[in-house]
Design a protein around this motif. Structure first.
Motif, short mmCIF file in Angstrom:
data_model
loop_
_atom_site.label_atom_id
_atom_site.label_comp_id
_atom_site.label_asym_id
_atom_site.label_seq_id
_atom_site.Cartn_x
_atom_site.Cartn_y
_atom_site.Cartn_z
N TYR A 14 0.84 -1.20 0.00
CA TYR A 14 0.00 0.00 0.00
C TYR A 14 0.88 1.25 0.00
O TYR A 14 1.86 1.31 0.73
CB TYR A 14 -0.88 0.02 1.25
CG TYR A 14 -1.98 -1.01 1.21
CD1 TYR A 14 -3.16 -0.78 0.53
CD2 TYR A 14 -1.82 -2.23 1.87
CE1 TYR A 14 -4.17 -1.73 0.50
CE2 TYR A 14 -2.82 -3.20 1.84
CZ TYR A 14 -3.99 -2.93 1.16
OH TYR A 14 -4.99 -3.87 1.11
N GLY A 17 -2.67 4.82 0.75
CA GLY A 17 -4.03 4.27 0.79
C GLY A 17 -4.44 3.51 -0.45
O GLY A 17 -5.62 3.21 -0.63
N ALA A 18 -3.50 3.18 -1.32
CA ALA A 18 -3.87 2.44 -2.53
C ALA A 18 -2.90 1.28 -2.72
O ALA A 18 -1.68 1.44 -2.56
CB ALA A 18 -3.82 3.35 -3.75
N ARG A 25 -0.76 1.41 -9.54
CA ARG A 25 -1.95 1.28 -8.69
C ARG A 25 -2.93 0.29 -9.31
O ARG A 25 -3.26 0.39 -10.49
CB ARG A 25 -2.62 2.65 -8.51
CG ARG A 25 -1.81 3.59 -7.62
CD ARG A 25 -2.37 5.00 -7.65
NE ARG A 25 -3.77 5.02 -7.26
CZ ARG A 25 -4.75 5.51 -8.02
NH1 ARG A 25 -4.48 6.03 -9.19
NH2 ARG A 25 -5.99 5.49 -7.60
N ALA A 27 -6.07 0.03 -8.71
CA ALA A 27 -7.35 0.66 -9.07
C ALA A 27 -7.28 1.14 -10.52
O ALA A 27 -8.24 0.99 -11.30
CB ALA A 27 -7.65 1.81 -8.12
N GLN A 338 -8.45 -0.41 -2.25
CA GLN A 338 -8.39 0.93 -1.63
C GLN A 338 -9.12 0.86 -0.29
O GLN A 338 -10.34 1.01 -0.24
CB GLN A 338 -9.04 1.96 -2.55
CG GLN A 338 -8.01 2.44 -3.56
CD GLN A 338 -8.58 3.36 -4.60
OE1 GLN A 338 -9.59 3.02 -5.23
NE2 GLN A 338 -7.94 4.49 -4.79
N ASP A 373 -16.45 -1.71 -4.74
CA ASP A 373 -15.07 -1.76 -4.25
C ASP A 373 -14.31 -2.88 -4.96
O ASP A 373 -14.92 -3.86 -5.38
CB ASP A 373 -15.02 -2.06 -2.75
CG ASP A 373 -15.45 -0.87 -1.91
OD1 ASP A 373 -15.86 0.16 -2.49
OD2 ASP A 373 -15.39 -0.99 -0.67
#
Ligand code: LLP
Length: 427
Positions: A14, A17-18, A25, A27, A338, A373
């Protein structure tokens, strides 16, 4: 929020926060390529290989990646370019090695059910060794090679009858298994092989199982194999190489504490030296330990379904993508891509959309999640994509390789056209 590095996953961590694989990343990858998505770290694969290479420094050793763990072409290319040979179990795997630029001379062919056509294909390609698993197979291989005017290089897979202390479905070196030639039959099998016109005996091999987390089964198997080497050579049959198979486990969870590859091999090589075999050509066939913790699968939460006894978290990956929990009751860590800061966690059964109660990915996982999510299913680099299916007519996932902050789509998502291509509707 900065969470610590995940255990066993030095290249997955991490940042702000990712969750990232190396510099990328997850995401962002999920947005770009969709989910479910397999993501692999190149650095992690090469670091795992480097541990073996350190372990064998100064030795006459060949690392043959057991490609059944993950046979994607880009993964094979990485290992071929890093100097690996390959352990294959089918003609299809041989074609993948060749397509990836691997050297056939560094290929060894394992498996209890090689067909005559596969033998011909492998002889034509000039593979390094057939790991023969039965007396009947020796006869067929000799016949095929003779008809081609060749002699097939062979090693005999012996079954050392040691308990690898792993899941019964992935333990292979016990008497009751279908693999290898029984310890007591080994000498007679070698004598038969040496007498057959189409064979050239070059080695001996064993493989006792998979996800082995202790040293003792390896040491026991080694002693037994070396006893056999002595017996076979005393009968006048020279063995150029000794192949100790694969099987070293990885950390799926904190309670899995396999030895590092270099540490394990320091111990094994000390035994080999003590018994006078330290200069012999050595081969190994690691699969999972080279790729398992280099990969993960990103999946999206579709629905939360609270229940009286259990809460279900329904995600878009399923047993067709991640078959290990359903097949072996295997544990894979599941972590948020996340994390939600300060959100309350609840225990969930993490399940996929496939119409089977066995379609679960994790039991009783504490998660703070909402639909939409993303979650990462860890340790998914080995025996996931290579075992994926189209059950429920689900297309197989896409795969991405990360190298630093660079990303390569190494397999696009399978389409319905891909799936229907081999089928012929009735007129
Ligand atoms: N050599 C031979 C002859 C093998 O049969 C295998 C794995 C290997 C090498 C590589 O073993 P590894 O280093 O990956 O443990 N699908 C199961 C594992 C099956 C292993 C089959 N043979 C799983 O997901 O746990």
């Amino acid at each position: 929020m900065t969470a610590p590095t995940l255990p066993g996953h030095p290249f997955i961590a991490y940042h702000d926060g990712a969750l990232r694989v190396e510099g990328v990343r997850l995401a962002q990858l999920a947005n770009e390529f969709g989910t479910p998505l397999f993501v692999y770290s190149k650095a992690s694969m090469l670091a795992a290989l480097a541990a073996y290479q350190r372990g064998f420094a100064g030795r006459n050793a060949q690392i043959c990646y057991a490609m059944k763990a993950n046979s994607s072409l880009a993964v094979l290319q990485l290992f071929a370019r890093a100097g690996c040979g390959f352990d294959i179990v089918s003609g299809g795997e041989l074609q993948r090695v060749i397509a990836a630029g691997g050297e056939p001379a560094r290929v060894i062919f394992s498996g209890v059910g090689k067909t005559a056509a596969e033998m011909r294909q492998a002889l034509q390609a000039g593979i390094g060794c057939f790991n023969v698993e039965s007396e009947a197979e020796l006869e067929v291989l000799s016949g095929v090679a003779t008809a081609m005017g060749l002699r097939a290089p062979v090693s005999i897979r012996v079954n050392p009858n040691v308990d690898p202390q792993t899941h019964p479905y992935i333990s292979t070196g016990l008497k009751g298994n279908k693999f290898g030639v029984a310890h007591e039959r080994t000498l007679a099998t070698y004598q038969r092989a040496a007498a057959l016109p189409g064979l050239r005996v070059i080695g001996i091999d064993c493989h006792i199982g998979s996800q082995i987390t202790q040293e003792a089964p390896y040491l026991d198997a080694m002693e037994r194999v070396l006893d056999l080497v002595e017996a076979v050579e005393a009968a006048g049959i020279a063995l150029e190489h000794i192949d100790f198979g694969g099987g070293l486990g990885i950390e799926y969870q904190r309670t899995d504490t396999p030895p590092p590859a270099d540490g394990l091999w320091a111990r094994l090589l000390a035994r080999l030296d003590a018994r006078g075999f330290g200069q012999r050509k050595l081969m190994i066939e690691p699969g999972r330990s080279l790729v398992g913790n280099a990969g993960l699968c990103v999946t999206e939460v579709l629905y939360l379904k609270p229940g009286e006894q259990k809460n279900f978290c329904i995600v878009d990956a399923a047993m067709n993508d991640l078959p290990r929990p359903a097949m072996y009751q295997a544990f894979h860590a599941i972590v948020p891509v996340q994390p939600r800061a300060n959100a309350p966690v609840s225990p969930y059964e993490v399940v996929g959309p496939v119409c089977e109660s066995g379609d679960w990915i994790g039991h009783d996982r504490d998660l703070a999640v909402q639909p939409g999510d993303r979650l990462a299913v860890l340790s998914a680099g080995a025996y996931c994509m290579s075992m994926a299916s189209n059950y429920n007519t689900r297309g197989r996932a896409a795969e991405v390789l990360v190298d630093g902050d660079r990303t390569t789509l190494i397999r696009r998502r399978e389409t319905i056209e891909d799936q229907l291509r081999c089928e012929q509707p009735l007129g």
